[in-house]
Design a protein around this motif. Structure first.
Motif, PDB file in Angstrom:
ATOM      1  N   SER A  54     -74.383 -15.412 119.814  1.00 16.96           N
ATOM      2  CA  SER A  54     -73.652 -15.681 118.571  1.00 16.96           C
ATOM      3  C   SER A  54     -74.622 -15.834 117.404  1.00 16.96           C
ATOM      4  N   PRO A  55     -74.293 -15.248 116.250  1.00 18.61           N
ATOM      5  CA  PRO A  55     -75.194 -15.349 115.092  1.00 18.61           C
ATOM      6  C   PRO A  55     -75.446 -16.790 114.648  1.00 18.61           C
ATOM      7  N   GLU A  56     -74.503 -17.686 114.944  1.00 23.19           N
ATOM      8  CA  GLU A  56     -74.691 -19.095 114.569  1.00 23.19           C
ATOM      9  C   GLU A  56     -75.894 -19.719 115.268  1.00 23.19           C
ATOM     10  N   LEU A  57     -76.331 -19.109 116.385  1.00 28.02           N
ATOM     11  CA  LEU A  57     -77.448 -19.659 117.160  1.00 28.02           C
ATOM     12  C   LEU A  57     -78.780 -18.984 116.840  1.00 28.02           C
ATOM     13  N   ALA A  58     -78.777 -18.103 115.849  1.00 22.96           N
ATOM     14  CA  ALA A  58     -79.970 -17.291 115.566  1.00 22.96           C
ATOM     15  C   ALA A  58     -81.201 -18.132 115.251  1.00 22.96           C
ATOM     16  N   ASN A  59     -81.028 -19.290 114.631  1.00 20.61           N
ATOM     17  CA  ASN A  59     -82.176 -20.101 114.241  1.00 20.61           C
ATOM     18  C   ASN A  59     -82.565 -21.151 115.281  1.00 20.61           C
ATOM     19  N   PHE A  60     -81.891 -21.151 116.416  1.00 15.93           N
ATOM     20  CA  PHE A  60     -82.219 -22.093 117.470  1.00 15.93           C
ATOM     21  C   PHE A  60     -83.174 -21.443 118.476  1.00 15.93           C
ATOM     22  N   PRO A  61     -83.972 -22.249 119.192  1.00 17.78           N
ATOM     23  CA  PRO A  61     -84.871 -21.669 120.194  1.00 17.78           C
ATOM     24  C   PRO A  61     -84.101 -21.088 121.381  1.00 17.78           C
ATOM     25  N   ASP A  62     -84.788 -20.273 122.175  1.00 22.50           N
ATOM     26  CA  ASP A  62     -84.167 -19.648 123.346  1.00 22.50           C
ATOM     27  C   ASP A  62     -83.581 -20.673 124.304  1.00 22.50           C
ATOM     28  N   SER A  63     -84.183 -21.848 124.377  1.00 24.68           N
ATOM     29  CA  SER A  63     -83.692 -22.873 125.301  1.00 24.68           C
ATOM     30  C   SER A  63     -82.253 -23.275 124.976  1.00 24.68           C
ATOM     31  N   VAL A  64     -81.903 -23.322 123.689  1.00 21.90           N
ATOM     32  CA  VAL A  64     -80.532 -23.671 123.291  1.00 21.90           C
ATOM     33  C   VAL A  64     -79.572 -22.567 123.715  1.00 21.90           C
ATOM     34  N   ARG A  65     -79.971 -21.321 123.527  1.00 23.66           N
ATOM     35  CA  ARG A  65     -79.114 -20.217 123.957  1.00 23.66           C
ATOM     36  C   ARG A  65     -78.924 -20.233 125.474  1.00 23.66           C
ATOM     37  N   GLU A  66     -79.974 -20.628 126.198  1.00 24.24           N
ATOM     38  CA  GLU A  66     -79.856 -20.746 127.650  1.00 24.24           C
ATOM     39  C   GLU A  66     -78.891 -21.884 128.011  1.00 24.24           C
ATOM     40  N   GLY A  67     -78.923 -22.965 127.242  1.00 24.83           N
ATOM     41  CA  GLY A  67     -77.987 -24.064 127.460  1.00 24.83           C
ATOM     42  C   GLY A  67     -76.548 -23.637 127.227  1.00 24.83           C
ATOM     43  N   ILE A  68     -76.318 -22.834 126.190  1.00 23.41           N
ATOM     44  CA  ILE A  68     -74.970 -22.325 125.911  1.00 23.41           C
ATOM     45  C   ILE A  68     -74.513 -21.412 127.048  1.00 23.41           C
ATOM     46  N   ARG A  69     -75.427 -20.596 127.552  1.00 28.24           N
ATOM     47  CA  ARG A  69     -75.083 -19.712 128.680  1.00 28.24           C
ATOM     48  C   ARG A  69     -74.640 -20.548 129.881  1.00 28.24           C
ATOM     49  N   PHE A  70     -75.350 -21.636 130.166  1.00 26.54           N
ATOM     50  CA  PHE A  70     -74.970 -22.523 131.263  1.00 26.54           C
ATOM     51  C   PHE A  70     -73.563 -23.072 131.046  1.00 26.54           C
ATOM     52  N   LEU A  71     -73.266 -23.518 129.834  1.00 20.25           N
ATOM     53  CA  LEU A  71     -71.936 -24.078 129.550  1.00 20.25           C
ATOM     54  C   LEU A  71     -70.836 -23.030 129.697  1.00 20.25           C
ATOM     55  N   LYS A  72     -71.134 -21.798 129.322  1.00 17.37           N
ATOM     56  CA  LYS A  72     -70.131 -20.729 129.400  1.00 17.37           C
ATOM     57  C   LYS A  72     -69.881 -20.277 130.838  1.00 17.37           C
ATOM     58  N   GLU A  73     -70.907 -20.333 131.687  1.00 19.43           N
ATOM     59  CA  GLU A  73     -70.801 -19.753 133.030  1.00 19.43           C
ATOM     60  C   GLU A  73     -70.511 -20.782 134.116  1.00 19.43           C
ATOM     61  N   THR A  74     -70.431 -22.062 133.757  1.00 15.21           N
ATOM     62  CA  THR A  74     -70.300 -23.131 134.752  1.00 15.21           C
ATOM     63  C   THR A  74     -68.879 -23.683 134.776  1.00 15.21           C
ATOM     64  N   ASP A  75     -68.427 -24.079 135.945  1.00 20.09           N
ATOM     65  CA  ASP A  75     -67.143 -24.769 136.077  1.00 20.09           C
ATOM     66  C   ASP A  75     -67.348 -26.211 135.620  1.00 20.09           C
ATOM     67  N   LEU A  76     -67.188 -26.438 134.330  1.00 17.88           N
ATOM     68  CA  LEU A  76     -67.515 -27.737 133.729  1.00 17.88           C
ATOM     69  C   LEU A  76     -66.670 -28.875 134.281  1.00 17.88           C
ATOM     70  N   ASP A  77     -65.419 -28.598 134.612  1.00 19.66           N
ATOM     71  CA  ASP A  77     -64.533 -29.662 135.093  1.00 19.66           C
ATOM     72  C   ASP A  77     -64.981 -30.246 136.428  1.00 19.66           C
ATOM     73  N   ASN A  78     -65.795 -29.513 137.173  1.00 19.99           N
ATOM     74  CA  ASN A  78     -66.211 -29.979 138.500  1.00 19.99           C
ATOM     75  C   ASN A  78     -67.710 -30.245 138.599  1.00 19.99           C
ATOM     76  N   LEU A  79     -68.373 -30.416 137.458  1.00 20.02           N
ATOM     77  CA  LEU A  79     -69.793 -30.760 137.488  1.00 20.02           C
ATOM     78  C   LEU A  79     -69.979 -32.158 138.075  1.00 20.02           C
ATOM     79  N   PRO A  80     -70.968 -32.350 138.929  1.00 14.20           N
ATOM     80  CA  PRO A  80     -71.227 -33.694 139.460  1.00 14.20           C
ATOM     81  C   PRO A  80     -71.906 -34.569 138.403  1.00 14.20           C
ATOM     82  N   LEU A  81     -71.638 -35.858 138.439  1.00 11.76           N
ATOM     83  CA  LEU A  81     -72.304 -36.789 137.535  1.00 11.76           C
ATOM     84  C   LEU A  81     -73.802 -36.789 137.820  1.00 11.76           C
TER      85      LEU A  81
END
Length: 197
Positions: free
Chosen positions: A43-70
């Motif tokens: 997303s263009p909104e993330l253009a000024n963020f480091p690659d690590s943030v984009r990797e974090g967004i990828r994790f959030l998009k690809e993960t079953d968030l409702d069943n993440l363990p604490l």
């Protein structure tokens, strides 16, 4: 087409709203806030963020968030990892704020809603816990964000709901966990993304 251009111009204006610190000229942007569904790692909104943030967004998009363990989930060693937590929101005036130097916080509410806020760092803020280099945080007293109790419309106070996220950059003093109405249980993931070195 005219309607699309008007919406686009409005969005650009909102994204460029700024505020000044009490001390003078420093200008900061408002909280980065988006619906998770509206973001991808490219997303263009993330253009000024480091690659690590984009990797974090990828994790959030690809993960079953409702069943993440604490607890902590490793994504890329200590470069990108997720802290999954559950807690009850509280009334304004009790919040402890924090800031970091080495990591971005990508905070995604999975269930529930809470209010969050952000201000730029200033040497005059009332410190509760000095910066801990090993854990990468400093904590600030509730008085750091007095607008919670005075009812003012501070431009960086926002309600975050299910599957919405905020990004706090290193140096931004931020707080969360405040109830917009009545206290409720929150299920949330904070993805820690190391800043570019």
């Amino acid at each position: 087409m005219r309607k699309f251009i008007l919406i686009l111009l409005t969005a650009v204006c909102l994204m460029t709203v700024c505020f000044r610190t009490e001390g003078g000229d420093e200008v900061k942007k408002p909280i980065f806030f988006m619906k998770l569904a509206d973001l991808t790692p490219d997303s263009p909104e993330l253009a000024n963020f480091p690659d690590s943030v984009r990797e974090g967004i990828r994790f959030l998009k690809e993960t079953d968030l409702d069943n993440l363990p604490l607890g902590t989930t490793k994504i890329d060693g200590d470069r990108v990892f997720a802290n999954v937590m559950e807690y009850e929101t509280h009334v304004a005036g009790e919040e402890i704020s924090e800031s970091h130097k080495r990591y971005y916080d990508v905070q995604c509410v999975i269930r529930g809603q809470e209010m969050q806020a952000c201000i730029p760092y200033s040497a005059g803020l009332p410190v509760k816990t000095p910066y801990n280099k090993e854990e990468d945080y400093a904590l600030y007293e509730p008085a750091a964000m007095p607008f919670w109790v005075d009812g003012s419309d501070f431009p960086t106070k926002i309600t975050v709901r299910s599957k919405e996220l905020t990004i706090f950059a290193p140096g931004e003093v931020h707080t969360s966990g405040i109830c917009p109405e009545t206290p409720e249980q929150i299920f949330k993931v904070v993805v820690k993304c190391r800043a570019a070195e």
